[in-house]
Scaffold this motif. Structure first.
Motif, PDB file in Angstrom:
ATOM      1  N   UNK A 131     -26.610   1.167   0.281  1.00  0.00           N
ATOM      2  CA  UNK A 131     -26.711   0.401   1.518  1.00  0.00           C
ATOM      3  C   UNK A 131     -27.630   1.179   2.448  1.00  0.00           C
ATOM      4  N   UNK A 132     -28.468   0.477   3.184  1.00  0.00           N
ATOM      5  CA  UNK A 132     -29.427   1.157   4.053  1.00  0.00           C
ATOM      6  C   UNK A 132     -29.526   0.430   5.381  1.00  0.00           C
ATOM      7  N   UNK A 133     -29.781   1.194   6.426  1.00  0.00           N
ATOM      8  CA  UNK A 133     -30.000   0.636   7.766  1.00  0.00           C
ATOM      9  C   UNK A 133     -31.016   1.512   8.470  1.00  0.00           C
ATOM     10  N   UNK A 134     -31.958   0.886   9.136  1.00  0.00           N
ATOM     11  CA  UNK A 134     -33.006   1.632   9.830  1.00  0.00           C
ATOM     12  C   UNK A 134     -33.108   1.221  11.273  1.00  0.00           C
ATOM     13  N   UNK A 135     -33.714   2.081  12.057  1.00  0.00           N
ATOM     14  CA  UNK A 135     -33.930   1.805  13.469  1.00  0.00           C
ATOM     15  C   UNK A 135     -35.302   2.338  13.849  1.00  0.00           C
ATOM     16  N   UNK A 136     -36.027   1.540  14.622  1.00  0.00           N
ATOM     17  CA  UNK A 136     -37.334   1.960  15.134  1.00  0.00           C
ATOM     18  C   UNK A 136     -37.315   1.869  16.650  1.00  0.00           C
ATOM     19  N   UNK A 137     -37.800   2.902  17.325  1.00  0.00           N
ATOM     20  CA  UNK A 137     -37.816   2.949  18.789  1.00  0.00           C
ATOM     21  C   UNK A 137     -39.198   3.401  19.254  1.00  0.00           C
ATOM     22  N   UNK A 138     -39.931   2.526  19.980  1.00  0.00           N
ATOM     23  CA  UNK A 138     -41.262   2.933  20.445  1.00  0.00           C
ATOM     24  C   UNK A 138     -41.174   4.052  21.474  1.00  0.00           C
ATOM     25  N   UNK A 139     -42.281   4.752  21.653  1.00  0.00           N
ATOM     26  CA  UNK A 139     -42.355   5.779  22.690  1.00  0.00           C
ATOM     27  C   UNK A 139     -42.293   5.115  24.052  1.00  0.00           C
ATOM     28  N   UNK A 140     -41.803   5.867  25.049  1.00  0.00           N
ATOM     29  CA  UNK A 140     -41.704   5.359  26.413  1.00  0.00           C
ATOM     30  C   UNK A 140     -42.719   6.075  27.283  1.00  0.00           C
ATOM     31  N   UNK A 141     -42.645   5.776  28.568  1.00  0.00           N
ATOM     32  CA  UNK A 141     -43.533   6.446  29.511  1.00  0.00           C
ATOM     33  C   UNK A 141     -44.978   6.033  29.375  1.00  0.00           C
ATOM     34  N   UNK A 142     -45.232   4.783  28.904  1.00  0.00           N
ATOM     35  CA  UNK A 142     -46.607   4.309  28.827  1.00  0.00           C
ATOM     36  C   UNK A 142     -47.343   4.703  27.571  1.00  0.00           C
ATOM     37  N   UNK A 143     -46.698   5.464  26.669  1.00  0.00           N
ATOM     38  CA  UNK A 143     -47.386   5.874  25.443  1.00  0.00           C
ATOM     39  C   UNK A 143     -47.514   4.693  24.487  1.00  0.00           C
ATOM     40  N   UNK A 144     -46.426   3.925  24.358  1.00  0.00           N
ATOM     41  CA  UNK A 144     -46.497   2.707  23.569  1.00  0.00           C
ATOM     42  C   UNK A 144     -46.107   2.893  22.122  1.00  0.00           C
ATOM     43  N   UNK A 145     -46.234   1.770  21.394  1.00  0.00           N
ATOM     44  CA  UNK A 145     -45.845   1.734  19.991  1.00  0.00           C
ATOM     45  C   UNK A 145     -46.820   2.567  19.168  1.00  0.00           C
ATOM     46  N   UNK A 146     -46.317   3.160  18.107  1.00  0.00           N
ATOM     47  CA  UNK A 146     -47.147   4.028  17.275  1.00  0.00           C
ATOM     48  C   UNK A 146     -47.133   3.594  15.829  1.00  0.00           C
ATOM     49  N   UNK A 147     -47.313   4.566  14.933  1.00  0.00           N
ATOM     50  CA  UNK A 147     -47.451   4.265  13.517  1.00  0.00           C
ATOM     51  C   UNK A 147     -46.295   4.727  12.666  1.00  0.00           C
ATOM     52  N   UNK A 148     -45.115   4.940  13.239  1.00  0.00           N
ATOM     53  CA  UNK A 148     -43.950   5.323  12.444  1.00  0.00           C
ATOM     54  C   UNK A 148     -43.418   4.103  11.693  1.00  0.00           C
ATOM     55  N   UNK A 149     -42.955   4.322  10.468  1.00  0.00           N
ATOM     56  CA  UNK A 149     -42.371   3.226   9.707  1.00  0.00           C
ATOM     57  C   UNK A 149     -41.423   3.774   8.665  1.00  0.00           C
ATOM     58  N   UNK A 150     -40.587   2.870   8.153  1.00  0.00           N
ATOM     59  CA  UNK A 150     -39.708   3.190   7.024  1.00  0.00           C
ATOM     60  C   UNK A 150     -39.672   1.969   6.122  1.00  0.00           C
ATOM     61  N   UNK A 151     -39.234   2.182   4.901  1.00  0.00           N
ATOM     62  CA  UNK A 151     -39.178   1.077   3.949  1.00  0.00           C
ATOM     63  C   UNK A 151     -38.131   1.381   2.893  1.00  0.00           C
ATOM     64  N   UNK A 152     -37.545   0.330   2.360  1.00  0.00           N
ATOM     65  CA  UNK A 152     -36.604   0.414   1.239  1.00  0.00           C
ATOM     66  C   UNK A 152     -37.130  -0.533   0.170  1.00  0.00           C
ATOM     67  N   UNK A 153     -37.494   0.015  -0.996  1.00  0.00           N
ATOM     68  CA  UNK A 153     -38.160  -0.764  -2.043  1.00  0.00           C
ATOM     69  C   UNK A 153     -37.289  -0.767  -3.292  1.00  0.00           C
ATOM     70  N   UNK A 154     -36.709  -1.920  -3.671  1.00  0.00           N
ATOM     71  CA  UNK A 154     -35.955  -1.982  -4.930  1.00  0.00           C
ATOM     72  C   UNK A 154     -36.890  -1.753  -6.114  1.00  0.00           C
TER      73      UNK A 154
END
Length: 673
Positions: free
Chosen positions: A318-341
């Motif tokens: 079982x898997x669960x992920x969370x993504x949270x963008x940077x704050x303070x005006x920096x904005x969304x970036x290139x972090x990612x995760x994946x689950x591949x059967x």
């Protein structure tokens, strides 16, 4: 200004030419008009030890209309004539009340302009910018100030071009008032303004011009709204008002309105011009914030659409992920995760980080994630997959350096961790390209980070990626994360990893993974705004029991093919899967025959039962099977074609001893064992 230096007996030591004319005194003489201004002997010095008194001009009749300021200069050296205290008396013309008021008004205007230049536009938060603006205007410039923004602006969209003021739809973004001002009936922050009919009074706002109202009663009648709605717009005790549009690039983004009720003077044309200058500066900053909000929203939407579902359930974990963008005006970036059967009920966990922020970083992340999924479909081991990925990143970077304007955003720097978990062997193999290792929390044990040999970041080229294999107890929790979770401005990444270890130790391993993910992020991240975006993937592993797996070793003897069919049919009967017997018997017959005939022995045969039935045949050959369409005159070449037609999926992967060909068949009504 006239200046006179006296001793403590009133004797003039020195004086300016204007003082000699004004006071009729010269050095060496007593200056009677000023003698009465000197403080008595022994008087303590005032603030700073210098300013002692500021008497008014009424203390000397012949100097009426003047202001006297007395400053202590200190004692003269011992033995010198008049060695007591020395005093400097400055004489200036007194201002009239009107002049004083005008000077104070100019000072307030200049202070407001300086404060606006220093504070407005420093943030990309539209609501915060509106609150800064009203706090700047109240209480020195106005008793009450409101900022109303067009509803499309609040979500980052561009407002439409409108000709009539009655067509504008606004929502209150900020308000501020002086102490003692009653504003309970006014529209609260967050509410939408009721529609106002178009009028001549408000039409200048559509052209970016201010509206100055010296008579509020005239405004009440000009608005054209009912008495109940009027209370939402106009303060009950206000006597004058100025409304200035937030006007940028020909668009009305909103409106700033100020009111005076306690301040006695009404707004003047100079006040309206000053407010127009301040609001024009705010409009440019607000438009920048609006465009940033739109880009940030688009980037976040793109980022989240590319990420897998937050909660995933596979036979292996079982898997669960969370993504949270940077704050303070920096904005969304290139972090990612994946689950591949992966085939044979295995699962791959991926986490990565592309350098940069904004849409370019998100688009580059999408290219990298697609490449990982494509390479994972080839069923490569983690080290080989990262090697191919490294080559791809080098190719992406060369596109950027070639100067092709139309090329896709390049991946100029990235890290990645790729891990494969096998629920049959209960082992995990992983490799990292400059990425932090995962944390492992086994049942009944303290969490720890997996010891891995770190490889270089993607895009360096020419360096190997070491594969690490480690056992995983069923029910263990694996935590894959990006450096944004454990790193901070000026902080040590080791401290962040220790915070992560502590948060994992305090987590309930049996709780919902989504709740655990959020609590870990909240516990690990510092309280100040995050400087980098964060990705966290938690996986709770499963293992297949021994009665779900059956495997045999066969010698390279074609006579054993019939025995292999018997073994498979007997096992399917024990599992009550007789309806899959015909197809499975055909698959085993074809694959085992080919393995013995073309690869030699030993030949491995394995069945795995879960949500699907997996049939695997392994041999020592590294030759990849190839599906082809046989001609009518061909005596062979139809085996793989038949297998592809009768099974749901099939494929092949290389192993350390050769290769494995696998097939999958759905089990109707089956549930995970």
């Amino acid at each position: 200004m006239a200046a006179v230096v006296l001793d403590d007996e009133g004797l003039v030591i020195a004086c300016s030419r204007m003082a000699a004319t004004l006071l009729d005194c010269s050095p060496g003489q007593l200056c009677a008009p000023l003698l009465a201004l000197l403080p008595p002997s022994g008087t303590e010095a005032g603030p700073g030890g210098r300013l002692l008194t500021v008497p008014g001009g009424d203390q000397a009749d012949q100097q009426a209309g003047s202001v006297f300021q007395v400053v202590r200069l200190g004692a003269r050296s011992a033995g010198a004539p008049s060695s007591g205290e020395r005093w400097l008396v400055l004489v200036t013309q007194a201002e009239t009340a009107a002049e004083t008021a005008e000077r104070d008004s100019e000072r307030r205007r200049a202070g407001l302009a300086r404060a606006a230049a220093a504070t407005i536009g420093a943030s990309l938060d539209m609501t915060g910018m509106a609150e800064t603006l009203v706090d700047l205007l109240v209480p020195d410039f106005a008793d009450l100030a409101t900022v109303d923004l067009a509803e499309p602006v609040l979500v980052g969209d561009e407002p439409p071009h409108l000709a009539a003021s009655g067509d504008v739809r606004l929502r209150r973004a900020a308000a501020a008032q002086s102490p003692g001002i009653s504003a309970e009936d006014l529209l609260p922050v967050g509410e939408a303004l009721p529609p106002v009919p178009d009028s001549e009074l408000m039409r200048p706002l559509m052209d970016g011009r201010p509206v100055l109202v010296s008579d509020v009663s005239a405004l009440r009648s000009a608005l054209g709204v009912d008495a109940e709605s009027l209370l939402l717009f106009v303060p009950s005790e206000a006597h004058s008002s100025v409304a200035v549009p937030l006007y940028a690039r020909g668009l009305v983004l909103g409106c700033v309105t100020v009111w005076r009720s306690q301040l006695p003077s009404a707004f003047s044309e100079e006040d309206a011009a000053l407010l127009l200058d301040v609001v024009s500066r705010a409009a440019l900053g607000l438009d920048n914030a609006r465009r940033y909000t739109r880009e940030h929203r688009s980037a976040v939407a793109l980022q989240r659409s590319l990420l897998p579902h937050p909660a995933l359930n596979t036979p292996a974990a079982d898997a669960a992920g969370i993504y949270q963008p940077a704050s303070g005006g920096v904005g969304v970036g290139g972090d990612w995760f994946d689950v591949i059967p992966l085939p044979s009920l295995r699962v791959a966990f991926v986490v990565g980080d592309v350098v940069g922020h904004g849409l370019d970083a998100t688009a580059a992340m999408a290219r990298l994630r697609t490449a990982v999924q494509t390479l994972a479909d080839l069923d490569l081991d983690p080290g080989e997959l990262l090697t191919h990925l490294d080559d791809l990143v080098l190719g992406f970077s060369s596109e950027q350096t070639s100067g092709d304007v139309g090329s896709e955003p390049a991946v100029l720097g990235a890290t990645c961790l790729y891990a494969v978990y096998d629920p049959v062997t209960r082992h995990c193999t992983a490799a990292t390209a400059g990425h932090p290792p995962p944390a492992l929390l086994s049942p009944g044990e303290e969490p720890d980070f997996v010891g891995m040999t770190p490889g270089p970041p993607l895009g360096v080229g020419g360096m190997p990626f070491e594969v690490t294999e480690f056992g995983v107890t069923p029910g263990s929790m694996l935590a894959f994360f990006t450096d944004g979770l454990v790193g901070s401005r000026g902080g040590d990444i080791e401290e962040g990893m220790e915070r992560l270890r502590t948060s994992l130790a305090g987590a309930d391993p049996s709780g919902p993974l989504g709740d655990i993910s959020q609590s870990i992020v909240d516990g690990v991240l510092p309280r100040e705004p995050a400087a980098d975006d964060v990705a966290l993937l938690l996986a709770r592993t499963r293992a297949l029991s021994s009665d779900q797996v059956a495997e045999w070793q066969l010698e390279a003897d074609l006579s054993l093919v019939a025995h292999a069919r018997e073994l498979v049919l007997g096992q399917l009967s024990d599992w009550e899967l007789d309806d899959l017997g015909f197809v499975t018997e055909l698959v085993v017959s074809e694959l085992v025959t080919n393995a013995i005939r073309y690869a030699g022995g030993p030949v491995g045969l394995r069945l795995i039962r879960d949500r699907v039935l997996v049939c695997e045949v392994s041999d020592p050959s590294s030759t990849q099977p190839r599906l082809r369409r046989a001609r009518e005159t061909d005596e062979g070449g139809r085996g793989l074609f038949l297998i592809a037609q009768v099974t749901d999926r099939w494929g092949s992967r290389f192993t350390s001893t050769g290769k494995t060909i696998w097939t999958e068949q759905a089990i109707d009504g089956a549930s995970a064992a």
